[in-house]
Design a protein around this motif. Structure first.
Motif, PDB file in Angstrom:
ATOM      1  N   LYS A  46      -7.736  16.835   8.470  1.00 46.36           N
ATOM      2  CA  LYS A  46      -6.764  15.802   8.859  1.00 46.36           C
ATOM      3  C   LYS A  46      -7.252  14.422   8.447  1.00 46.36           C
ATOM      4  O   LYS A  46      -6.470  13.582   8.001  1.00 46.36           O
ATOM      5  N   ALA A  47      -8.546  14.182   8.586  1.00 47.11           N
ATOM      6  CA  ALA A  47      -9.114  12.887   8.203  1.00 47.11           C
ATOM      7  C   ALA A  47      -8.978  12.665   6.701  1.00 47.11           C
ATOM      8  O   ALA A  47      -8.633  11.560   6.257  1.00 47.11           O
ATOM      9  N   ILE A  48      -9.220  13.713   5.910  1.00 43.88           N
ATOM     10  CA  ILE A  48      -9.068  13.600   4.452  1.00 43.88           C
ATOM     11  C   ILE A  48      -7.633  13.210   4.116  1.00 43.88           C
ATOM     12  O   ILE A  48      -7.385  12.341   3.268  1.00 43.88           O
ATOM     13  N   SER A  49      -6.675  13.831   4.778  1.00 48.37           N
ATOM     14  CA  SER A  49      -5.261  13.515   4.532  1.00 48.37           C
ATOM     15  C   SER A  49      -4.950  12.066   4.884  1.00 48.37           C
ATOM     16  O   SER A  49      -4.273  11.362   4.126  1.00 48.37           O
ATOM     17  N   TRP A  50      -5.428  11.602   6.029  1.00 45.19           N
ATOM     18  CA  TRP A  50      -5.147  10.227   6.454  1.00 45.19           C
ATOM     19  C   TRP A  50      -5.858   9.209   5.574  1.00 45.19           C
ATOM     20  O   TRP A  50      -5.321   8.137   5.270  1.00 45.19           O
ATOM     21  N   ILE A  51      -7.078   9.529   5.159  1.00 45.18           N
ATOM     22  CA  ILE A  51      -7.808   8.623   4.272  1.00 45.18           C
ATOM     23  C   ILE A  51      -7.075   8.509   2.939  1.00 45.18           C
ATOM     24  O   ILE A  51      -6.901   7.405   2.398  1.00 45.18           O
ATOM     25  N   THR A  52      -6.619   9.650   2.408  1.00 52.85           N
ATOM     26  CA  THR A  52      -5.858   9.636   1.162  1.00 52.85           C
ATOM     27  C   THR A  52      -4.595   8.812   1.316  1.00 52.85           C
ATOM     28  O   THR A  52      -4.249   7.998   0.449  1.00 52.85           O
ATOM     29  N   PHE A  53      -3.895   9.008   2.411  1.00 54.03           N
ATOM     30  CA  PHE A  53      -2.679   8.234   2.677  1.00 54.03           C
ATOM     31  C   PHE A  53      -2.992   6.740   2.698  1.00 54.03           C
ATOM     32  O   PHE A  53      -2.283   5.934   2.092  1.00 54.03           O
ATOM     33  N   GLY A  54      -4.070   6.347   3.378  1.00 51.26           N
ATOM     34  CA  GLY A  54      -4.456   4.939   3.452  1.00 51.26           C
ATOM     35  C   GLY A  54      -4.790   4.357   2.090  1.00 51.26           C
ATOM     36  O   GLY A  54      -4.376   3.235   1.768  1.00 51.26           O
ATOM     37  N   VAL A  55      -5.509   5.116   1.273  1.00 51.92           N
ATOM     38  CA  VAL A  55      -5.873   4.626  -0.054  1.00 51.92           C
ATOM     39  C   VAL A  55      -4.623   4.473  -0.922  1.00 51.92           C
ATOM     40  O   VAL A  55      -4.493   3.492  -1.666  1.00 51.92           O
ATOM     41  N   VAL A  56      -3.689   5.417  -0.823  1.00 51.13           N
ATOM     42  CA  VAL A  56      -2.442   5.308  -1.588  1.00 51.13           C
ATOM     43  C   VAL A  56      -1.642   4.086  -1.127  1.00 51.13           C
ATOM     44  O   VAL A  56      -1.071   3.363  -1.949  1.00 51.13           O
ATOM     45  N   MET A  57      -1.612   3.813   0.157  1.00 51.06           N
ATOM     46  CA  MET A  57      -0.891   2.637   0.661  1.00 51.06           C
ATOM     47  C   MET A  57      -1.561   1.350   0.167  1.00 51.06           C
ATOM     48  O   MET A  57      -0.874   0.381  -0.175  1.00 51.06           O
ATOM     49  N   LEU A  58      -2.880   1.331   0.113  1.00 49.13           N
ATOM     50  CA  LEU A  58      -3.578   0.173  -0.447  1.00 49.13           C
ATOM     51  C   LEU A  58      -3.228  -0.004  -1.925  1.00 49.13           C
ATOM     52  O   LEU A  58      -3.039  -1.123  -2.402  1.00 49.13           O
ATOM     53  N   GLY A  59      -3.134   1.111  -2.636  1.00 48.54           N
ATOM     54  CA  GLY A  59      -2.734   1.054  -4.037  1.00 48.54           C
ATOM     55  C   GLY A  59      -1.329   0.523  -4.209  1.00 48.54           C
ATOM     56  O   GLY A  59      -1.048  -0.263  -5.114  1.00 48.54           O
ATOM     57  N   LEU A  60      -0.445   0.932  -3.326  1.00 47.40           N
ATOM     58  CA  LEU A  60       0.926   0.416  -3.364  1.00 47.40           C
ATOM     59  C   LEU A  60       0.926  -1.088  -3.129  1.00 47.40           C
ATOM     60  O   LEU A  60       1.608  -1.837  -3.826  1.00 47.40           O
ATOM     61  N   GLY A  61       0.141  -1.527  -2.173  1.00 52.04           N
ATOM     62  CA  GLY A  61       0.019  -2.964  -1.922  1.00 52.04           C
ATOM     63  C   GLY A  61      -0.584  -3.696  -3.109  1.00 52.04           C
ATOM     64  O   GLY A  61      -0.228  -4.843  -3.389  1.00 52.04           O
ATOM     65  N   GLY A  62      -1.481  -3.022  -3.834  1.00 51.50           N
ATOM     66  CA  GLY A  62      -2.099  -3.623  -5.010  1.00 51.50           C
ATOM     67  C   GLY A  62      -1.113  -3.918  -6.122  1.00 51.50           C
ATOM     68  O   GLY A  62      -1.369  -4.769  -6.974  1.00 51.50           O
ATOM     69  N   LYS A  63       0.034  -3.239  -6.119  1.00 49.59           N
ATOM     70  CA  LYS A  63       1.054  -3.505  -7.131  1.00 49.59           C
ATOM     71  C   LYS A  63       1.660  -4.896  -6.967  1.00 49.59           C
ATOM     72  O   LYS A  63       2.236  -5.426  -7.906  1.00 49.59           O
ATOM     73  N   PHE A  64       1.532  -5.487  -5.799  1.00 52.83           N
ATOM     74  CA  PHE A  64       2.144  -6.780  -5.510  1.00 52.83           C
ATOM     75  C   PHE A  64       1.169  -7.944  -5.644  1.00 52.83           C
ATOM     76  O   PHE A  64       1.522  -9.079  -5.365  1.00 52.83           O
ATOM     77  N   ILE A  65      -0.055  -7.669  -6.069  1.00 54.08           N
ATOM     78  CA  ILE A  65      -1.066  -8.703  -6.200  1.00 54.08           C
ATOM     79  C   ILE A  65      -1.215  -9.058  -7.681  1.00 54.08           C
ATOM     80  O   ILE A  65      -1.287  -8.177  -8.536  1.00 54.08           O
ATOM     81  N   VAL A  66      -1.239 -10.335  -7.970  1.00 56.22           N
ATOM     82  CA  VAL A  66      -1.478 -10.775  -9.353  1.00 56.22           C
ATOM     83  C   VAL A  66      -2.901 -10.376  -9.717  1.00 56.22           C
ATOM     84  O   VAL A  66      -3.848 -10.721  -9.024  1.00 56.22           O
ATOM     85  N   GLN A  67      -3.036  -9.669 -10.829  1.00 57.72           N
ATOM     86  CA  GLN A  67      -4.331  -9.112 -11.177  1.00 57.72           C
ATOM     87  C   GLN A  67      -4.841  -9.596 -12.523  1.00 57.72           C
ATOM     88  O   GLN A  67      -5.617  -8.928 -13.183  1.00 57.72           O
TER      89      GLN A  67
END
Length: 73
Positions: A46-67
């Motif tokens: 369950k922790a692996i699933s939640w960690i993966t979900f969190g990392v994907v959400m961070l990646g989604l947020g990264g799409k909105f940051i000027v890089q």
């Protein structure tokens, strides 16, 4: 299909890095033998699933940051 203008730089984007980490994490988990997974507590899966979900959400947020690098701005 057309690639983005900076296709060679895509590996420097936060979203690409995050999705690579999430994919790697899930790949390692899927590659573990069933005997090893059976010896681990249920909370680990369950922790692996939640960690993966969190990392994907961070990646989604990264799409909105000027890089763009500071020296290229």
């Amino acid at each position: 299909m057309k690639f983005v203008d900076n296709a060679r730089q895509v590996w420097h984007h936060y979203s690409t890095i995050a999705l690579s980490i999430a994919g790697g994490l899930q790949g390692v988990w899927a590659g573990l033998p069933s005997e090893v997974k059976a010896d681990l507590p249920d909370t680990v899966g369950k922790a692996i699933s939640w960690i993966t979900f969190g990392v994907v959400m961070l990646g989604l947020g990264g799409k909105f940051i000027v890089q763009t690098p500071k020296d290229a701005q």
